[in-house]
Enzyme design. Structure first.
Site, PDB file in Angstrom:
ATOM      1  N   ASN A  43       0.830  -1.208   0.000  1.00  0.00           N
ATOM      2  CA  ASN A  43       0.000   0.000   0.000  1.00  0.00           C
ATOM      3  C   ASN A  43       0.863   1.257   0.000  1.00  0.00           C
ATOM      4  O   ASN A  43       1.939   1.305   0.593  1.00  0.00           O
ATOM      5  CB  ASN A  43      -1.010   0.002   1.159  1.00  0.00           C
ATOM      6  CG  ASN A  43      -0.392  -0.179   2.531  1.00  0.00           C
ATOM      7  OD1 ASN A  43       0.700  -0.711   2.661  1.00  0.00           O
ATOM      8  ND2 ASN A  43      -1.101   0.250   3.557  1.00  0.00           N
ATOM      9  N   VAL A  44       0.363   2.268  -0.689  1.00  0.00           N
ATOM     10  CA  VAL A  44       1.049   3.559  -0.808  1.00  0.00           C
ATOM     11  C   VAL A  44       0.037   4.635  -0.452  1.00  0.00           C
ATOM     12  O   VAL A  44      -0.905   4.893  -1.219  1.00  0.00           O
ATOM     13  CB  VAL A  44       1.596   3.767  -2.239  1.00  0.00           C
ATOM     14  CG1 VAL A  44       2.293   5.118  -2.348  1.00  0.00           C
ATOM     15  CG2 VAL A  44       2.558   2.633  -2.626  1.00  0.00           C
ATOM     16  N   CYS A  90      -4.168   0.862  -2.435  1.00  0.00           N
ATOM     17  CA  CYS A  90      -4.060  -0.401  -1.704  1.00  0.00           C
ATOM     18  C   CYS A  90      -2.915  -1.233  -2.296  1.00  0.00           C
ATOM     19  O   CYS A  90      -2.511  -1.018  -3.454  1.00  0.00           O
ATOM     20  CB  CYS A  90      -5.355  -1.207  -1.838  1.00  0.00           C
ATOM     21  SG  CYS A  90      -6.713  -0.638  -0.806  1.00  0.00           S
ATOM     22  N   GLU A 119      -3.065  -4.062  -3.467  1.00  0.00           N
ATOM     23  CA  GLU A 119      -3.534  -4.746  -4.677  1.00  0.00           C
ATOM     24  C   GLU A 119      -3.375  -3.848  -5.909  1.00  0.00           C
ATOM     25  O   GLU A 119      -3.175  -4.348  -7.019  1.00  0.00           O
ATOM     26  CB  GLU A 119      -5.003  -5.146  -4.518  1.00  0.00           C
ATOM     27  CG  GLU A 119      -5.252  -6.196  -3.449  1.00  0.00           C
ATOM     28  CD  GLU A 119      -5.400  -5.646  -2.031  1.00  0.00           C
ATOM     29  OE1 GLU A 119      -4.972  -4.490  -1.784  1.00  0.00           O
ATOM     30  OE2 GLU A 119      -5.947  -6.353  -1.177  1.00  0.00           O
ATOM     31  N   CYS A 134     -10.055  -5.444   0.291  1.00  0.00           N
ATOM     32  CA  CYS A 134     -11.219  -4.566   0.445  1.00  0.00           C
ATOM     33  C   CYS A 134     -12.124  -4.705  -0.785  1.00  0.00           C
ATOM     34  O   CYS A 134     -11.753  -5.325  -1.789  1.00  0.00           O
ATOM     35  CB  CYS A 134     -10.779  -3.114   0.645  1.00  0.00           C
ATOM     36  SG  CYS A 134     -10.326  -2.251  -0.873  1.00  0.00           S
ATOM     37  N   CYS A 177     -10.733  -3.623  -4.121  1.00  0.00           N
ATOM     38  CA  CYS A 177      -9.667  -4.510  -4.595  1.00  0.00           C
ATOM     39  C   CYS A 177     -10.212  -5.852  -5.065  1.00  0.00           C
ATOM     40  O   CYS A 177      -9.604  -6.491  -5.925  1.00  0.00           O
ATOM     41  CB  CYS A 177      -8.611  -4.672  -3.519  1.00  0.00           C
ATOM     42  SG  CYS A 177      -7.683  -3.142  -3.303  1.00  0.00           S
TER      43      CYS A 177
HETATM   44  O1  LIG Z   1      -7.396  -4.575   0.653  1.00  0.00           O
HETATM   45  C1  LIG Z   1      -6.769  -3.687   1.270  1.00  0.00           C
HETATM   46  C2  LIG Z   1      -7.323  -2.980   2.359  1.00  0.00           C
HETATM   47  C3  LIG Z   1      -6.586  -1.964   2.926  1.00  0.00           C
HETATM   48  N1  LIG Z   1      -5.351  -1.678   2.453  1.00  0.00           N
HETATM   49  C4  LIG Z   1      -4.590  -0.563   3.027  1.00  0.00           C
HETATM   50  C5  LIG Z   1      -5.116   0.791   2.632  1.00  0.00           C
HETATM   51  C6  LIG Z   1      -4.615   1.648   3.757  1.00  0.00           C
HETATM   52  O2  LIG Z   1      -3.314   2.118   3.432  1.00  0.00           O
HETATM   53  C7  LIG Z   1      -4.520   0.717   4.947  1.00  0.00           C
HETATM   54  C8  LIG Z   1      -5.601   0.942   5.992  1.00  0.00           C
HETATM   55  O3  LIG Z   1      -6.860   0.863   5.393  1.00  0.00           O
HETATM   56  O4  LIG Z   1      -4.645  -0.589   4.436  1.00  0.00           O
HETATM   57  C9  LIG Z   1      -4.781  -2.390   1.430  1.00  0.00           C
HETATM   58  O5  LIG Z   1      -3.660  -2.128   1.015  1.00  0.00           O
HETATM   59  N2  LIG Z   1      -5.523  -3.376   0.874  1.00  0.00           N
HETATM   60 ZN   LIG Z   2      -8.228  -2.256  -1.385  1.00  0.00          ZN
END
Ligand SMILES: O=c1ccn([C@H]2C[C@H](O)[C@@H](CO)O2)c(=O)[nH]1
Ligand SMILES: [Zn+2]
Length: 146
Positions: free
Chosen positions: A48-49, A59, A61, A92, A95
């Site tokens: 995630n960025v 995310c 993904e 999520c 994603c």
């Molecule tokens: O499927 C997901 C759900 C959340 N996040 C990240 C987004 C955010 O940076 C952190 C908290 O929601 O988690 C993901 O990378 N993927």
């Molecule tokens: Zn997501």
């Protein structure tokens, strides 16, 4: 009927944990790492960025799909995603849609309750098959229309 793919889930989880290293999550402090097996045997990963404008956050993904495309494309076969503690996470909602595009209904998702196919993760998914105009529809998921 194609055989179920051979998936080294331990290796996929390890790749997801390794991807955590590249997470940028100063706001949520919730790093996420994701990895997927591609149908040609490649493993792609993402982290995630986040962004000061929180809603702009990518995310894990999203960056995984970016890597998929930028390293030759293909179809996702198996997927795993972990938090900073290494615990499996479910993607999520957004994603799930993103993964469906490149994995379709047979994509296997590593979940805390075992391996689940995309048909369970995103039932009745909207996908490329719903775009009935051939000019707009890829031949198969993950393949851009010509
Ligand atoms: O499927 C997901 C759900 C959340 N996040 C990240 C987004 C955010 O940076 C952190 C908290 O929601 O988690 C993901 O990378 N993927
Ligand atoms: Zn997501």
């Amino acid at each position: 009927m194609t055989d179920a793919p051979v998936v080294d889930w331990d290796a996929l989880r390890a790749a997801a944990r390794a991807a955590l290293e590249h997470s940028y999550a100063p706001y949520s402090k919730f790093p996420v790492g994701a990895a997927a097996l591609v149908d040609d045997g490649r493993v792609v990963s993402g982290a995630n960025v986040e962004n000061a404008s929180y809603g702009v956050t990518l995310c894990a993904e999203c960056t995984l799909v970016g890597q998929l495309q930028m390293t030759g494309g293909g179809r996702l076969v198996a997927f795993a995603c972990v938090d900073g503690a290494g615990n499996l996470l479910m993607p999520c909602g957004r994603c799930r849609q993103l993964l469906f595009e490149f994995g379709g209904p047979t994509l296997l998702v590593d979940s805390p309750r075992g391996t689940v196919p995309m048909t369970e993760v995103l039932p009745d998914a909207f996908g490329p098959h719903d775009l009935t105009d051939p000019a707009r529809t890829p031949e198969k998921p993950g393949e851009a229309p010509q």
